[in-house]
Write a protein that holds these residues in place. Sequence first.
Motif, PDB file in Angstrom:
ATOM      1  N   ASN A 297      -4.104  -3.310  -4.849  1.00 36.80           N
ATOM      2  CA  ASN A 297      -3.954  -3.882  -3.522  1.00 36.80           C
ATOM      3  C   ASN A 297      -3.144  -3.006  -2.575  1.00 36.80           C
ATOM      4  OD1 ASN A 297      -4.213  -6.045  -1.594  1.00 36.80           O
ATOM      5  ND2 ASN A 297      -2.088  -6.523  -2.012  1.00 36.80           N
ATOM      6  N   ALA A 298      -1.949  -2.644  -2.958  1.00 37.84           N
ATOM      7  CA  ALA A 298      -0.985  -2.063  -2.028  1.00 37.84           C
ATOM      8  C   ALA A 298      -0.795  -0.564  -2.223  1.00 37.84           C
ATOM      9  CB  ALA A 298       0.359  -2.769  -2.173  1.00 37.84           C
ATOM     10  N   PRO A 299      -1.226   0.237  -1.249  1.00 39.33           N
ATOM     11  CA  PRO A 299      -0.953   1.672  -1.330  1.00 39.33           C
ATOM     12  C   PRO A 299       0.538   1.977  -1.455  1.00 39.33           C
ATOM     13  CG  PRO A 299      -2.570   1.250   0.380  1.00 39.33           C
ATOM     14  CD  PRO A 299      -2.059  -0.083  -0.076  1.00 39.33           C
ATOM     15  N   THR A 300       1.389   1.151  -0.821  1.00 41.01           N
ATOM     16  CA  THR A 300       2.829   1.407  -0.907  1.00 41.01           C
ATOM     17  C   THR A 300       3.358   1.176  -2.320  1.00 41.01           C
ATOM     18  OG1 THR A 300       3.352  -0.831  -0.131  1.00 41.01           O
ATOM     19  CG2 THR A 300       3.251   0.931   1.533  1.00 41.01           C
ATOM     20  N   ALA A 301       2.720   0.305  -3.083  1.00 48.38           N
ATOM     21  CA  ALA A 301       3.102   0.113  -4.488  1.00 48.38           C
ATOM     22  C   ALA A 301       2.806   1.380  -5.272  1.00 48.38           C
ATOM     23  CB  ALA A 301       2.363  -1.079  -5.076  1.00 48.38           C
ATOM     24  N   LEU A 302       1.644   1.967  -5.049  1.00 52.86           N
ATOM     25  CA  LEU A 302       1.281   3.205  -5.732  1.00 52.86           C
ATOM     26  C   LEU A 302       2.209   4.339  -5.309  1.00 52.86           C
ATOM     27  CD1 LEU A 302      -0.497   4.765  -7.649  1.00 52.86           C
ATOM     28  CD2 LEU A 302      -2.220   4.928  -5.828  1.00 52.86           C
ATOM     29  N   GLU A 303       2.490   4.432  -4.023  1.00 51.70           N
ATOM     30  CA  GLU A 303       3.404   5.465  -3.532  1.00 51.70           C
ATOM     31  C   GLU A 303       4.775   5.336  -4.178  1.00 51.70           C
ATOM     32  OE1 GLU A 303       3.191   4.745   0.658  1.00 51.70           O
ATOM     33  OE2 GLU A 303       1.190   5.630   0.815  1.00 51.70           O
ATOM     34  N   GLU A 304       5.274   4.109  -4.303  1.00 51.04           N
ATOM     35  CA  GLU A 304       6.585   3.891  -4.920  1.00 51.04           C
ATOM     36  C   GLU A 304       6.562   4.276  -6.394  1.00 51.04           C
ATOM     37  OE1 GLU A 304      10.582   3.106  -5.151  1.00 51.04           O
ATOM     38  OE2 GLU A 304       9.322   3.286  -3.359  1.00 51.04           O
ATOM     39  N   LEU A 305       5.520   3.920  -7.098  1.00 44.08           N
ATOM     40  CA  LEU A 305       5.418   4.279  -8.509  1.00 44.08           C
ATOM     41  C   LEU A 305       5.533   5.791  -8.684  1.00 44.08           C
ATOM     42  CD1 LEU A 305       4.942   3.568 -11.461  1.00 44.08           C
ATOM     43  CD2 LEU A 305       2.484   3.606 -10.978  1.00 44.08           C
ATOM     44  N   LEU A 306       4.949   6.534  -7.772  1.00 42.99           N
ATOM     45  CA  LEU A 306       4.977   7.993  -7.877  1.00 42.99           C
ATOM     46  C   LEU A 306       6.369   8.571  -7.663  1.00 42.99           C
ATOM     47  CD1 LEU A 306       1.613   8.874  -6.095  1.00 42.99           C
ATOM     48  CD2 LEU A 306       2.090   8.736  -8.551  1.00 42.99           C
ATOM     49  N   THR A 307       7.286   7.802  -7.096  1.00 41.20           N
ATOM     50  CA  THR A 307       8.665   8.284  -6.905  1.00 41.20           C
ATOM     51  C   THR A 307       9.540   8.007  -8.122  1.00 41.20           C
ATOM     52  OG1 THR A 307       9.590   6.256  -5.937  1.00 41.20           O
ATOM     53  CG2 THR A 307       8.505   7.824  -4.416  1.00 41.20           C
ATOM     54  N   LEU A 308       9.073   7.169  -9.030  1.00 36.46           N
ATOM     55  CA  LEU A 308       9.850   6.790 -10.205  1.00 36.46           C
ATOM     56  C   LEU A 308       9.539   7.718 -11.373  1.00 36.46           C
ATOM     57  CD1 LEU A 308       9.235   2.940 -10.014  1.00 36.46           C
ATOM     58  CD2 LEU A 308      11.222   4.211  -9.158  1.00 36.46           C
TER      59      LEU A 308
ATOM     60  N   ASP B 262       0.325  -4.921  -9.425  1.00 39.36           N
ATOM     61  CA  ASP B 262       0.983  -5.000  -8.115  1.00 39.36           C
ATOM     62  C   ASP B 262       0.896  -6.377  -7.487  1.00 39.36           C
ATOM     63  OD1 ASP B 262      -1.790  -4.581  -7.577  1.00 39.36           O
ATOM     64  OD2 ASP B 262      -1.374  -3.520  -5.714  1.00 39.36           O
ATOM     65  N   VAL B 263      -0.157  -7.138  -7.798  1.00 43.07           N
ATOM     66  CA  VAL B 263      -0.330  -8.466  -7.199  1.00 43.07           C
ATOM     67  C   VAL B 263      -0.894  -9.443  -8.223  1.00 43.07           C
ATOM     68  CG1 VAL B 263      -0.635  -7.630  -4.815  1.00 43.07           C
ATOM     69  CG2 VAL B 263      -2.628  -7.873  -6.298  1.00 43.07           C
ATOM     70  N   GLU B 264      -0.703 -10.724  -7.964  1.00 41.90           N
ATOM     71  CA  GLU B 264      -1.186 -11.771  -8.873  1.00 41.90           C
ATOM     72  C   GLU B 264      -2.705 -11.767  -9.022  1.00 41.90           C
ATOM     73  OE1 GLU B 264       0.565 -13.735 -10.845  1.00 41.90           O
ATOM     74  OE2 GLU B 264       2.527 -13.152 -10.076  1.00 41.90           O
ATOM     75  N   MET B 265      -3.427 -11.346  -7.994  1.00 38.53           N
ATOM     76  CA  MET B 265      -4.896 -11.305  -8.102  1.00 38.53           C
ATOM     77  C   MET B 265      -5.344 -10.298  -9.156  1.00 38.53           C
ATOM     78  SD  MET B 265      -6.476 -13.588  -6.463  1.00 38.53           S
ATOM     79  CE  MET B 265      -8.132 -12.933  -6.513  1.00 38.53           C
ATOM     80  N   VAL B 266      -4.635  -9.190  -9.283  1.00 36.99           N
ATOM     81  CA  VAL B 266      -4.958  -8.244 -10.359  1.00 36.99           C
ATOM     82  C   VAL B 266      -4.653  -8.898 -11.701  1.00 36.99           C
ATOM     83  CG1 VAL B 266      -4.407  -6.013 -11.392  1.00 36.99           C
ATOM     84  CG2 VAL B 266      -4.621  -6.197  -8.908  1.00 36.99           C
ATOM     85  N   ALA B 267      -3.501  -9.551 -11.798  1.00 39.80           N
ATOM     86  CA  ALA B 267      -3.135 -10.240 -13.041  1.00 39.80           C
ATOM     87  C   ALA B 267      -4.170 -11.289 -13.419  1.00 39.80           C
ATOM     88  CB  ALA B 267      -1.754 -10.884 -12.887  1.00 39.80           C
TER      89      ALA B 267
END
Length: 164
Positions: free
Chosen positions: A90-101, A40-45
């Motif tokens: 990082n982003a809860p909204t990233a996880l939420e979006e993944l769950l819609t795909l 989700d973010v460069e820091m994870v990468a």
Amino acid sequence: MERVIHSAADLQYATDLVMAEEDLVRAHAALHAGAPVVVDVEMVAAGITRRETVCRLRDAVAGPGLTRSAHAIRLAYEQVGPGALWVIGNAPTALEELLTLDAEPALVIGLPVGFVGAVESKAALRESGLPAVSNVSEKGGSAVASAALNALLYHPVSHSEETS
């Protein structure tokens, strides 16, 4: 669990992490077979060693009802398709979006941090039935998310995985 605890210097992860061994075994095989890794973010990468990752945050824009992080997840899914390992720290909204795909992930490491939406997004991940690593508290972040992926990356490949 050891890598997560070590990365955060927090022994409470021993009782906070939620995962299933069979999900980890299948994810390990997918990872070592070359499945893409999306973050989700460069820091994870930055924390994931010895593996290229996909992060589309720089290309994403926020819009009505869509955060920049959620848009980045959509862009990444368009790029990699099903079967990827998704690492969200990082982003809860990233996880939420993944769950819609309809991402059909090999694994979702869902460890976003924070007091707004993090606990709820991780609970939704566990309720989704997708193969996952998550935790029940507000804790999380880039370091622990990348540590969880690195644990799979550095775990040796067994002979049965090589022949299957």
